[in-house]
Motif scaffolding. Structure first.
Motif, mmCIF file in Angstrom:
data_model
loop_
_atom_site.group_PDB
_atom_site.id
_atom_site.type_symbol
_atom_site.label_atom_id
_atom_site.label_comp_id
_atom_site.label_asym_id
_atom_site.label_seq_id
_atom_site.Cartn_x
_atom_site.Cartn_y
_atom_site.Cartn_z
ATOM 1 N N LEU A 160 0.665 -1.005 -0.173
ATOM 2 C CA LEU A 160 0.074 -0.058 -0.124
ATOM 3 C C LEU A 160 0.760 1.194 -0.041
ATOM 4 O O LEU A 160 1.867 1.273 0.889
ATOM 5 N N LYS A 161 0.506 2.322 -0.950
ATOM 6 C CA LYS A 161 1.090 3.653 -0.970
ATOM 7 C C LYS A 161 0.197 4.654 -1.040
ATOM 8 O O LYS A 161 -0.592 4.591 -1.810
ATOM 9 N N VAL A 162 0.183 5.470 0.107
ATOM 10 C CA VAL A 162 -0.751 6.530 0.147
ATOM 11 C C VAL A 162 -0.137 7.708 -0.095
ATOM 12 O O VAL A 162 0.974 7.918 0.518
ATOM 13 N N VAL A 163 -0.453 8.479 -1.231
ATOM 14 C CA VAL A 163 0.306 9.696 -1.447
ATOM 15 C C VAL A 163 -0.511 11.149 -1.514
ATOM 16 O O VAL A 163 -1.279 11.178 -2.247
ATOM 17 N N ASN A 164 -0.173 11.929 -0.575
ATOM 18 C CA ASN A 164 -0.715 13.232 -0.580
ATOM 19 C C ASN A 164 -2.321 13.041 -0.415
ATOM 20 O O ASN A 164 -2.962 14.203 -1.396
ATOM 21 N N LYS A 213 -11.996 19.377 6.500
ATOM 22 C CA LYS A 213 -10.980 18.435 5.971
ATOM 23 C C LYS A 213 -11.036 17.371 6.910
ATOM 24 O O LYS A 213 -10.360 17.096 7.955
ATOM 25 N N ALA A 214 -11.556 16.175 6.410
ATOM 26 C CA ALA A 214 -11.426 14.763 7.040
ATOM 27 C C ALA A 214 -10.182 14.329 6.975
ATOM 28 O O ALA A 214 -9.886 13.742 8.026
ATOM 29 N N ILE A 215 -9.513 14.533 5.874
ATOM 30 C CA ILE A 215 -8.055 13.999 5.737
ATOM 31 C C ILE A 215 -7.245 15.175 5.119
ATOM 32 O O ILE A 215 -7.628 15.744 4.045
ATOM 33 N N ASN A 216 -6.148 15.441 5.855
ATOM 34 C CA ASN A 216 -5.609 16.572 5.146
ATOM 35 C C ASN A 216 -4.098 16.421 4.902
ATOM 36 O O ASN A 216 -3.221 16.345 5.827
ATOM 37 N N ASP A 217 -3.846 16.148 3.542
ATOM 38 C CA ASP A 217 -2.459 15.603 3.189
ATOM 39 C C ASP A 217 -1.663 14.607 3.859
ATOM 40 O O ASP A 217 -0.671 14.846 4.523
ATOM 41 N N ILE A 218 -2.362 13.386 3.686
ATOM 42 C CA ILE A 218 -1.627 12.089 4.620
ATOM 43 C C ILE A 218 -0.883 11.170 3.500
ATOM 44 O O ILE A 218 -1.282 11.180 2.422
ATOM 45 N N SER A 219 0.318 11.009 3.997
ATOM 46 C CA SER A 219 1.067 10.155 2.976
ATOM 47 C C SER A 219 1.725 8.788 3.947
ATOM 48 O O SER A 219 2.321 9.300 5.167
ATOM 49 N N PHE A 220 1.885 7.737 3.443
ATOM 50 C CA PHE A 220 2.514 6.715 4.227
ATOM 51 C C PHE A 220 2.517 5.209 3.383
ATOM 52 O O PHE A 220 1.820 5.278 2.270
ATOM 53 N N THR A 221 3.352 4.291 3.816
ATOM 54 C CA THR A 221 3.495 3.131 3.098
ATOM 55 C C THR A 221 3.276 1.974 3.943
ATOM 56 O O THR A 221 3.398 2.129 5.106
ATOM 57 N N ASN A 242 -14.163 8.022 -1.996
ATOM 58 C CA ASN A 242 -13.449 8.504 -2.772
ATOM 59 C C ASN A 242 -12.271 9.550 -2.120
ATOM 60 O O ASN A 242 -12.979 10.352 -1.502
ATOM 61 N N VAL A 243 -11.337 9.603 -2.602
ATOM 62 C CA VAL A 243 -10.453 10.932 -1.972
ATOM 63 C C VAL A 243 -10.849 12.302 -2.929
ATOM 64 O O VAL A 243 -11.382 11.964 -4.100
ATOM 65 N N THR A 244 -10.420 13.364 -2.232
ATOM 66 C CA THR A 244 -10.799 14.470 -3.005
ATOM 67 C C THR A 244 -9.629 14.633 -3.846
ATOM 68 O O THR A 244 -9.800 15.019 -5.101
ATOM 69 N N SER A 245 -8.417 14.409 -3.321
ATOM 70 C CA SER A 245 -6.973 14.577 -4.359
ATOM 71 C C SER A 245 -6.255 13.528 -3.719
ATOM 72 O O SER A 245 -6.512 13.097 -2.630
ATOM 73 N N GLY A 246 -4.982 13.413 -4.506
ATOM 74 C CA GLY A 246 -4.009 12.401 -4.027
ATOM 75 C C GLY A 246 -4.256 10.986 -4.663
ATOM 76 O O GLY A 246 -5.088 10.830 -5.361
ATOM 77 N N ASN A 247 -3.217 10.156 -4.334
ATOM 78 C CA ASN A 247 -3.363 8.677 -4.914
ATOM 79 C C ASN A 247 -3.181 7.658 -3.815
ATOM 80 O O ASN A 247 -2.562 7.822 -2.998
ATOM 81 N N ILE A 248 -3.823 6.546 -4.092
ATOM 82 C CA ILE A 248 -3.808 5.208 -3.294
ATOM 83 C C ILE A 248 -3.317 4.143 -4.128
ATOM 84 O O ILE A 248 -3.993 3.904 -5.054
ATOM 85 N N LEU A 249 -2.046 3.415 -4.025
ATOM 86 C CA LEU A 249 -1.777 2.770 -4.848
ATOM 87 C C LEU A 249 -1.879 0.955 -3.937
ATOM 88 O O LEU A 249 -1.228 1.112 -2.937
ATOM 89 N N ILE A 250 -2.387 0.227 -4.410
ATOM 90 C CA ILE A 250 -2.342 -1.116 -3.711
ATOM 91 C C ILE A 250 -1.891 -2.155 -4.768
ATOM 92 O O ILE A 250 -2.660 -2.343 -5.778
ATOM 93 N N GLY A 251 -0.648 -2.867 -4.260
ATOM 94 C CA GLY A 251 -0.164 -3.890 -5.144
ATOM 95 C C GLY A 251 0.314 -3.093 -6.576
ATOM 96 O O GLY A 251 0.235 -3.667 -7.655
#
Length: 256
Positions: A6-10, A23-31, A60-69
């Motif tokens: 999992l890669k969560v980007v901004n 702003k429920a989620i405010n610019d979160i990133s982690f792996t 759905n996110v408002t902005s940013g990317n979520i990569l799974i595998g």
């Protein structure tokens, strides 16, 4: 070489209109790497459930990317999203979400049936996971015939029977008594350590969180702190969690 599952980007998630935005989620990133067991903690309204819902494709996110595998799920159309959710993710909910008209075996087998897996393979997979979660003796009982703890282990079996990339658990011990909760948490540790299952669990409970290997604390839609268990005993890790919860401030009843 890392093995990111999992890669969560901004990512950001906003609710409301232009004049009144939350702003429920405010610019979160982690792996998260394959085989990790991660807990997400935070007070009510901190954004932890919204974060899980975005990762689980429920929201759905408002902005940013979520990569799974390595697949960017934020780019998927609904049909592909449904297929991905069904085949690549496992879910454990607070209220079990078992179908009352199906017995435990049928509840576990349902996801495989939907994916058109052949009956003999389904039978082998269901019985194998039942042994791992110690529910063989209740496979042919209906939800109303079994305890809350047994229901939750059936739900855990249903979550892993498709061999998903990730298991996502939303307050999985919330409806359980302390003995049943401990049994479920031990089952999740078994899945993580023996089957290398990747688990992400949202919880408000420090005891539940202490079974994880890493904890992210969310406050006001951001990652406030992070703890890695390392070589600590579960009790030592629990004490470290309490220290961070105290730092989070606010009404501690919201956190626990």
């Amino acid at each position: 070489m890392s093995d990111e599952i999992l890669k969560v980007v901004n990512i950001q998630k906003f609710y409301g209109t232009r004049g009144n935005v939350t702003k429920a989620i405010n610019d979160i990133s982690f792996t998260v790497e394959k085989g990790e067991y991660v807990a997400i903690m935070g007070a009510s309204g901190s954004g932890k459930t919204t974060l899980l819902n975005c990762i689980s494709t429920i929201d759905n996110v408002t902005s940013g990317n979520i990569l799974i595998g390595n697949e960017d799920i934020t780019k998927f159309k609904e049909k592909k999203l449904s297929k991905f959710r069904r085949e690549e993710l496992g879910f454990i909910f607070q209220d079990f979400n078992l179908l009352d008209t199906l017995n435990a075996y049928e509840n576990i087998a349902l996801a495989l049936t939907i994916c058109k897996v052949d009956p003999s393979t389904i039978d082998n997979k269901v019985k194998d996971v039942a042994v791992k979660l110690n529910i063989t003796d209740i496979l042919y009982k209906f939800p109303y015939e079994i305890s809350g703890g047994q229901k939750q282990r059936v739900a855990a079996a249903r979550a892993i029977v498709t061999n998903p990339k990730m298991i996502l658990a939303d307050e999985p011990t919330g409806a359980l008594d302390s003995k049943s909760a401990k049994m479920l948490l031990q089952s999740l540790v078994h899945l993580n350590e023996q089957l290398n299952a990747t688990i992400m669990m949202v919880t408000h409970d420090a005891f539940s969180a202490s079974y994880a290997k890493r904890i992210m604390f969310i406050k006001d839609g951001r990652i406030f702190n992070e703890l890695i268990r390392g070589k600590d005993s579960r009790k030592e890790f629990f004490n470290r969690i309490i220290e961070v919860v105290t730092l989070l401030g606010g009404d501690q009843r919201d956190v626990f």
